[in-house]
Design a protein around this motif. Structure first.
Motif, PDB file in Angstrom:
ATOM      1  N   TYR A 185       0.966  -1.146  -0.035  1.00 16.03           N
ATOM      2  CA  TYR A 185      -0.106   0.076  -0.148  1.00 16.03           C
ATOM      3  C   TYR A 185       0.785   1.014  -0.085  1.00 16.03           C
ATOM      4  O   TYR A 185       1.692   1.542   0.947  1.00 16.03           O
ATOM      5  CB  TYR A 185      -0.928   0.008   1.128  1.00 16.03           C
ATOM      6  N   ILE A 186       1.145   1.920  -0.988  1.00 14.87           N
ATOM      7  CA  ILE A 186       2.011   3.023  -1.340  1.00 14.87           C
ATOM      8  C   ILE A 186       1.474   4.421  -1.253  1.00 14.87           C
ATOM      9  O   ILE A 186       0.296   4.579  -1.961  1.00 14.87           O
ATOM     10  CB  ILE A 186       2.798   2.703  -2.643  1.00 14.87           C
ATOM     11  N   SER A 187       1.974   5.322  -0.528  1.00 16.59           N
ATOM     12  CA  SER A 187       1.517   6.681  -0.484  1.00 16.59           C
ATOM     13  C   SER A 187       2.587   7.401  -0.777  1.00 16.59           C
ATOM     14  O   SER A 187       3.745   7.432  -0.677  1.00 16.59           O
ATOM     15  CB  SER A 187       1.095   7.018   0.929  1.00 16.59           C
ATOM     16  N   LEU A 188       2.442   8.614  -1.717  1.00 19.56           N
ATOM     17  CA  LEU A 188       3.352   9.640  -2.136  1.00 19.56           C
ATOM     18  C   LEU A 188       2.993  10.901  -1.678  1.00 19.56           C
ATOM     19  O   LEU A 188       1.723  11.272  -1.673  1.00 19.56           O
ATOM     20  CB  LEU A 188       3.098   9.706  -3.744  1.00 19.56           C
ATOM     21  N   SER A 189       3.795  11.547  -1.132  1.00 19.02           N
ATOM     22  CA  SER A 189       3.559  13.000  -0.506  1.00 19.02           C
ATOM     23  C   SER A 189       4.359  13.894  -1.326  1.00 19.02           C
ATOM     24  O   SER A 189       5.433  13.998  -1.160  1.00 19.02           O
ATOM     25  CB  SER A 189       3.872  12.903   1.012  1.00 19.02           C
ATOM     26  N   ALA A 249       1.606  -6.003   3.864  1.00 15.96           N
ATOM     27  CA  ALA A 249       0.855  -7.084   4.308  1.00 15.96           C
ATOM     28  C   ALA A 249       1.080  -8.343   3.633  1.00 15.96           C
ATOM     29  O   ALA A 249       0.854  -8.195   2.474  1.00 15.96           O
ATOM     30  CB  ALA A 249      -0.731  -6.531   4.518  1.00 15.96           C
ATOM     31  N   THR A 250       0.988  -9.590   4.275  1.00 13.39           N
ATOM     32  CA  THR A 250       1.258 -10.881   3.632  1.00 13.39           C
ATOM     33  C   THR A 250       0.582 -11.714   4.238  1.00 13.39           C
ATOM     34  O   THR A 250       0.018 -11.829   5.617  1.00 13.39           O
ATOM     35  CB  THR A 250       2.831 -11.163   3.910  1.00 13.39           C
ATOM     36  N   TYR A 251      -0.107 -12.566   3.450  1.00 12.86           N
ATOM     37  CA  TYR A 251      -0.942 -13.742   4.053  1.00 12.86           C
ATOM     38  C   TYR A 251      -0.343 -14.850   3.233  1.00 12.86           C
ATOM     39  O   TYR A 251      -0.178 -14.904   2.324  1.00 12.86           O
ATOM     40  CB  TYR A 251      -2.432 -13.407   3.441  1.00 12.86           C
ATOM     41  N   LYS A 295      -9.827  -7.347   4.138  1.00  7.88           N
ATOM     42  CA  LYS A 295      -8.716  -7.362   5.289  1.00  7.88           C
ATOM     43  C   LYS A 295      -7.345  -6.937   5.096  1.00  7.88           C
ATOM     44  O   LYS A 295      -6.473  -6.771   6.004  1.00  7.88           O
ATOM     45  CB  LYS A 295      -9.041  -8.722   5.917  1.00  7.88           C
ATOM     46  N   LEU A 296      -6.977  -7.809   3.934  1.00 10.48           N
ATOM     47  CA  LEU A 296      -5.695  -7.594   3.554  1.00 10.48           C
ATOM     48  C   LEU A 296      -5.200  -6.073   3.225  1.00 10.48           C
ATOM     49  O   LEU A 296      -4.152  -5.519   3.477  1.00 10.48           O
ATOM     50  CB  LEU A 296      -5.258  -8.464   2.215  1.00 10.48           C
ATOM     51  N   ILE A 297      -6.060  -5.292   2.732  1.00 12.11           N
ATOM     52  CA  ILE A 297      -5.962  -3.910   2.256  1.00 12.11           C
ATOM     53  C   ILE A 297      -5.961  -3.154   3.688  1.00 12.11           C
ATOM     54  O   ILE A 297      -5.092  -2.273   3.854  1.00 12.11           O
ATOM     55  CB  ILE A 297      -7.092  -3.457   1.451  1.00 12.11           C
ATOM     56  N   GLU A 298      -7.041  -3.471   4.618  1.00  9.24           N
ATOM     57  CA  GLU A 298      -6.921  -3.048   6.096  1.00  9.24           C
ATOM     58  C   GLU A 298      -5.559  -3.240   6.744  1.00  9.24           C
ATOM     59  O   GLU A 298      -5.002  -2.110   7.260  1.00  9.24           O
ATOM     60  CB  GLU A 298      -8.054  -3.562   6.817  1.00  9.24           C
ATOM     61  N   GLN A 299      -4.988  -4.241   6.510  1.00  8.84           N
ATOM     62  CA  GLN A 299      -3.422  -4.661   7.407  1.00  8.84           C
ATOM     63  C   GLN A 299      -2.511  -4.017   6.583  1.00  8.84           C
ATOM     64  O   GLN A 299      -1.748  -3.116   7.260  1.00  8.84           O
ATOM     65  CB  GLN A 299      -3.103  -6.031   7.205  1.00  8.84           C
ATOM     66  N   ALA A 300      -2.403  -3.716   5.324  1.00 11.92           N
ATOM     67  CA  ALA A 300      -1.570  -2.952   4.691  1.00 11.92           C
ATOM     68  C   ALA A 300      -1.654  -1.500   4.944  1.00 11.92           C
ATOM     69  O   ALA A 300      -0.501  -0.793   5.081  1.00 11.92           O
ATOM     70  CB  ALA A 300      -1.489  -3.124   3.228  1.00 11.92           C
ATOM     71  N   ASN A 301      -2.980  -0.959   5.051  1.00 12.34           N
ATOM     72  CA  ASN A 301      -3.092   0.507   5.200  1.00 12.34           C
ATOM     73  C   ASN A 301      -2.775   0.739   6.710  1.00 12.34           C
ATOM     74  O   ASN A 301      -2.223   1.844   7.088  1.00 12.34           O
ATOM     75  CB  ASN A 301      -4.759   0.857   4.975  1.00 12.34           C
ATOM     76  N   SER A 302      -2.935  -0.444   7.982  1.00 13.74           N
ATOM     77  CA  SER A 302      -2.523  -0.085   9.065  1.00 13.74           C
ATOM     78  C   SER A 302      -0.710   0.076   8.987  1.00 13.74           C
ATOM     79  O   SER A 302      -0.597   0.976   9.694  1.00 13.74           O
ATOM     80  CB  SER A 302      -2.865  -1.291   9.932  1.00 13.74           C
ATOM     81  N   ALA A 303      -0.308  -0.779   8.544  1.00 17.53           N
ATOM     82  CA  ALA A 303       1.085  -0.499   8.307  1.00 17.53           C
ATOM     83  C   ALA A 303       1.607   0.576   7.670  1.00 17.53           C
ATOM     84  O   ALA A 303       2.786   1.177   8.178  1.00 17.53           O
ATOM     85  CB  ALA A 303       1.785  -1.905   7.603  1.00 17.53           C
ATOM     86  N   LEU A 304       0.891   0.985   6.885  1.00 17.11           N
ATOM     87  CA  LEU A 304       1.456   2.468   6.004  1.00 17.11           C
ATOM     88  C   LEU A 304       0.989   3.539   7.110  1.00 17.11           C
ATOM     89  O   LEU A 304       2.032   4.447   6.873  1.00 17.11           O
ATOM     90  CB  LEU A 304       0.246   2.528   4.812  1.00 17.11           C
ATOM     91  N   GLY A 305       0.157   3.573   7.716  1.00 21.33           N
ATOM     92  CA  GLY A 305      -0.014   4.518   8.978  1.00 21.33           C
ATOM     93  C   GLY A 305       1.129   4.549   9.875  1.00 21.33           C
ATOM     94  O   GLY A 305       1.753   5.784  10.161  1.00 21.33           O
ATOM     95  N   GLU A 306       1.704   3.470  10.138  1.00 18.40           N
ATOM     96  CA  GLU A 306       2.923   3.430  10.953  1.00 18.40           C
ATOM     97  C   GLU A 306       4.083   3.844  10.317  1.00 18.40           C
ATOM     98  O   GLU A 306       5.116   4.502  10.775  1.00 18.40           O
ATOM     99  CB  GLU A 306       2.937   1.999  11.499  1.00 18.40           C
ATOM    100  N   ALA A 307       4.102   3.275   9.088  1.00 19.84           N
ATOM    101  CA  ALA A 307       5.382   3.836   8.238  1.00 19.84           C
ATOM    102  C   ALA A 307       5.391   5.436   8.059  1.00 19.84           C
ATOM    103  O   ALA A 307       6.505   5.856   7.952  1.00 19.84           O
ATOM    104  CB  ALA A 307       5.356   3.239   6.763  1.00 19.84           C
ATOM    105  N   LYS A 308       4.309   5.836   8.032  1.00 15.62           N
ATOM    106  CA  LYS A 308       4.155   7.555   7.956  1.00 15.62           C
ATOM    107  C   LYS A 308       4.733   8.011   9.222  1.00 15.62           C
ATOM    108  O   LYS A 308       5.256   9.229   9.128  1.00 15.62           O
ATOM    109  CB  LYS A 308       2.719   8.088   7.642  1.00 15.62           C
ATOM    110  N   GLN A 309       4.485   7.339  10.333  1.00  8.27           N
ATOM    111  CA  GLN A 309       5.103   7.925  11.587  1.00  8.27           C
ATOM    112  C   GLN A 309       6.724   7.914  11.867  1.00  8.27           C
ATOM    113  O   GLN A 309       7.130   8.590  12.519  1.00  8.27           O
ATOM    114  CB  GLN A 309       4.300   7.525  12.785  1.00  8.27           C
ATOM    115  N   VAL A 310       7.189   6.808  11.083  1.00  9.76           N
ATOM    116  CA  VAL A 310       8.463   6.480  11.027  1.00  9.76           C
ATOM    117  C   VAL A 310       9.402   7.633  10.461  1.00  9.76           C
ATOM    118  O   VAL A 310      10.527   8.105  10.899  1.00  9.76           O
ATOM    119  CB  VAL A 310       8.985   5.389  10.327  1.00  9.76           C
ATOM    120  N   GLY A 311       8.958   8.393   9.384  1.00 14.79           N
ATOM    121  CA  GLY A 311       9.535   9.418   8.807  1.00 14.79           C
ATOM    122  C   GLY A 311       9.425   9.336   7.140  1.00 14.79           C
ATOM    123  O   GLY A 311       8.825   8.083   6.812  1.00 14.79           O
TER     124      GLY A 311
END
Length: 131
Positions: A13-17, A93-95, A105-121
């Motif tokens: 799940y990729i986000s560009l800023s 996210a991997t299943y 559910k897989l999208i939700e898990q990847a989105n959760s990891a994306l949110g945490e990645a955004k907090q890392v920097g």
């Protein structure tokens, strides 16, 4: 397919800023990213535009393979001087396969990891690990 055959699947799940990018530059950088995305994936991987972000479905790919691809995509993108003021974040996210997970559910898990990645920097990727 993942439910029928017990093969793993990984979703990026990729986000560009695009910080301070005007609309013309933003469009150019998004096209550049799509080129990098398409050249950095296998023929079996499935990239998609998802709202303002991007998804990549990677059949027959374990956690380690997803991490390698995420790192490669970030490295290629950060080499582009026009993207110097931008940030990219990737949630992974991997299943393992078989019954028990939906696409949502897989999208939700990847989105959760994306949110945490955004907090890392900037330019971060993180793997989802269930809570």
């Amino acid at each position: 397919r993942v439910q029928r055959y017990p093969n793993p699947v990984t979703l990026l799940y990729i986000s560009l800023s695009l910080i301070e990018a005007n609309p013309k530059t933003s469009t150019k950088l998004k096209r550049l990213f799509v080129g990098i995305l398409n050249s950095g994936l296998r023929a079996s991987d499935i990239p998609a535009h998802y709202g303002e972000e991007y998804l990549v479905l990677m059949p027959a790919t374990h956690e380690a393979g997803g991490t390698v691809v995420a790192k490669r995509l970030i490295d290629k993108l950060t080499e582009v001087k026009e993207f110097a003021a931008g940030h990219v974040h990737i949630g992974i996210a991997t299943y393992s396969g078989g019954q028990g997970i939906s696409a949502e559910k897989l999208i939700e898990q990847a989105n959760s990891a994306l949110g945490e990645a955004k907090q890392v920097g900037p330019h971060a990727y993180l793997q989802y690990f269930g809570k």
